[in-house]
Design a protein around this motif. Sequence first.
Motif, PDB file in Angstrom:
ATOM      1  N   VAL A  80       0.841  -1.203   0.000  1.00  0.00           N
ATOM      2  CA  VAL A  80       0.000   0.000   0.000  1.00  0.00           C
ATOM      3  C   VAL A  80       0.877   1.256   0.000  1.00  0.00           C
ATOM      4  CG1 VAL A  80      -1.812   1.269   1.209  1.00  0.00           C
ATOM      5  CG2 VAL A  80      -1.875  -1.230   1.155  1.00  0.00           C
ATOM      6  N   ILE A  81       1.975   1.223   0.745  1.00  0.00           N
ATOM      7  CA  ILE A  81       2.911   2.353   0.737  1.00  0.00           C
ATOM      8  C   ILE A  81       3.428   2.587  -0.682  1.00  0.00           C
ATOM      9  CG2 ILE A  81       5.157   3.159   1.560  1.00  0.00           C
ATOM     10  CD1 ILE A  81       4.622   1.645   4.161  1.00  0.00           C
ATOM     11  N   ASN A  82       3.857   1.515  -1.345  1.00  0.00           N
ATOM     12  CA  ASN A  82       4.356   1.648  -2.715  1.00  0.00           C
ATOM     13  C   ASN A  82       3.271   2.155  -3.658  1.00  0.00           C
ATOM     14  OD1 ASN A  82       7.001   0.827  -2.252  1.00  0.00           O
ATOM     15  ND2 ASN A  82       6.563  -1.326  -2.600  1.00  0.00           N
ATOM     16  N   GLN A 100      -6.723   0.618  -4.999  1.00  0.00           N
ATOM     17  CA  GLN A 100      -7.690  -0.298  -4.406  1.00  0.00           C
ATOM     18  C   GLN A 100      -6.917  -1.363  -3.629  1.00  0.00           C
ATOM     19  OE1 GLN A 100     -10.639  -1.906  -7.072  1.00  0.00           O
ATOM     20  NE2 GLN A 100     -11.727   0.023  -7.155  1.00  0.00           N
ATOM     21  N   SER A 101      -7.272  -1.521  -2.371  1.00  0.00           N
ATOM     22  CA  SER A 101      -6.553  -2.445  -1.502  1.00  0.00           C
ATOM     23  C   SER A 101      -7.410  -3.650  -1.148  1.00  0.00           C
ATOM     24  CB  SER A 101      -6.125  -1.725  -0.218  1.00  0.00           C
ATOM     25  OG  SER A 101      -5.570  -2.644   0.698  1.00  0.00           O
ATOM     26  N   GLU A 107      -9.238   5.163   4.787  1.00  0.00           N
ATOM     27  CA  GLU A 107      -8.689   6.517   4.818  1.00  0.00           C
ATOM     28  C   GLU A 107      -7.687   6.767   3.697  1.00  0.00           C
ATOM     29  OE1 GLU A 107     -10.518   5.689   8.612  1.00  0.00           O
ATOM     30  OE2 GLU A 107      -9.037   4.587   7.427  1.00  0.00           O
ATOM     31  N   VAL A 108      -7.081   5.716   3.145  1.00  0.00           N
ATOM     32  CA  VAL A 108      -6.030   5.913   2.144  1.00  0.00           C
ATOM     33  C   VAL A 108      -6.286   5.195   0.819  1.00  0.00           C
ATOM     34  CG1 VAL A 108      -4.258   6.303   3.892  1.00  0.00           C
ATOM     35  CG2 VAL A 108      -4.633   3.996   3.045  1.00  0.00           C
ATOM     36  N   ALA A 109      -7.235   4.275   0.791  1.00  0.00           N
ATOM     37  CA  ALA A 109      -7.459   3.510  -0.432  1.00  0.00           C
ATOM     38  C   ALA A 109      -8.900   3.010  -0.479  1.00  0.00           C
ATOM     39  CB  ALA A 109      -6.501   2.315  -0.503  1.00  0.00           C
ATOM     40  N   GLU A 110      -9.376   2.817  -1.702  1.00  0.00           N
ATOM     41  CA  GLU A 110     -10.679   2.182  -1.862  1.00  0.00           C
ATOM     42  C   GLU A 110     -10.545   0.695  -1.568  1.00  0.00           C
ATOM     43  OE1 GLU A 110     -12.000   2.695  -5.858  1.00  0.00           O
ATOM     44  OE2 GLU A 110     -12.167   4.875  -5.728  1.00  0.00           O
TER      45      GLU A 110
END
Length: 238
Positions: A80-82, A100-101, A107-110
């Motif tokens: 996710v960081i990358n 998208q995770s 808060e940071v990704a769909e």
Amino acid sequence: MPDNRRVLLKLSGEALAGTLRHGIDFPTVDDVSIQIQEVVASGLQVALVVGAGNIWRGSDSDAPWIDRAQADYMGMLATVINAMAIQGTLERHGVASRVQSAIEMNEVAEPYIRRRAIRHLEKGRVVIFAGGTGNPYFTTDTAASLRAVEIGASIVYKATRVDGVYSADPEKDPNAVRYDRLTFRKVIADQLRVMDQTAVTMCMENNLPIVIFDMTKPRGIVDTLLGKNQGTLVSTEG
């Protein structure tokens, strides 16, 4: 049904480290983003799957007392960081994108939703799939094959630091033979280092070709995705 305008690009975490041994080399990420910008401008729909080897490698970590499942989850978080680094750099160049995770972190990704991902691609956005498959014991290569099948990509491109697949490690064996084309069955039978066998089997079962290419060459991503550069093609017929 695969869409010939839609491709999936698999980037290893190590590729994002560039000349560094660890972490994110932002000049490398910037170059990747500029090339993706050109590919998207050509009309292709581009999805990405990114690894985490530049941050964390659970399979050979320096902390062997951490069990495999825990280590794999740590790797998923590192992807996710990358993905966020790539997203920020893409948008710097005017390329709309979505992360998208497979592990929810709203808060940071769909969250990964197949139909939403396809809709983003149809609107010309780059979709970056993070979090692997969301399950331990599966590599990001398998995640790339799975997502490519799910979104109807026509091909998987795996970016590496070598110009294709060899019969042996070309850095160790001067007699190693480079293959232009391979069948899935030969890759599996000879245990060639293309992707892990789960990923290759999934592509074989869904007749989804794979191209292994060198992303370190100037314009390596652009030329390969636009058909101007030939890596090693792995397919049903070879």
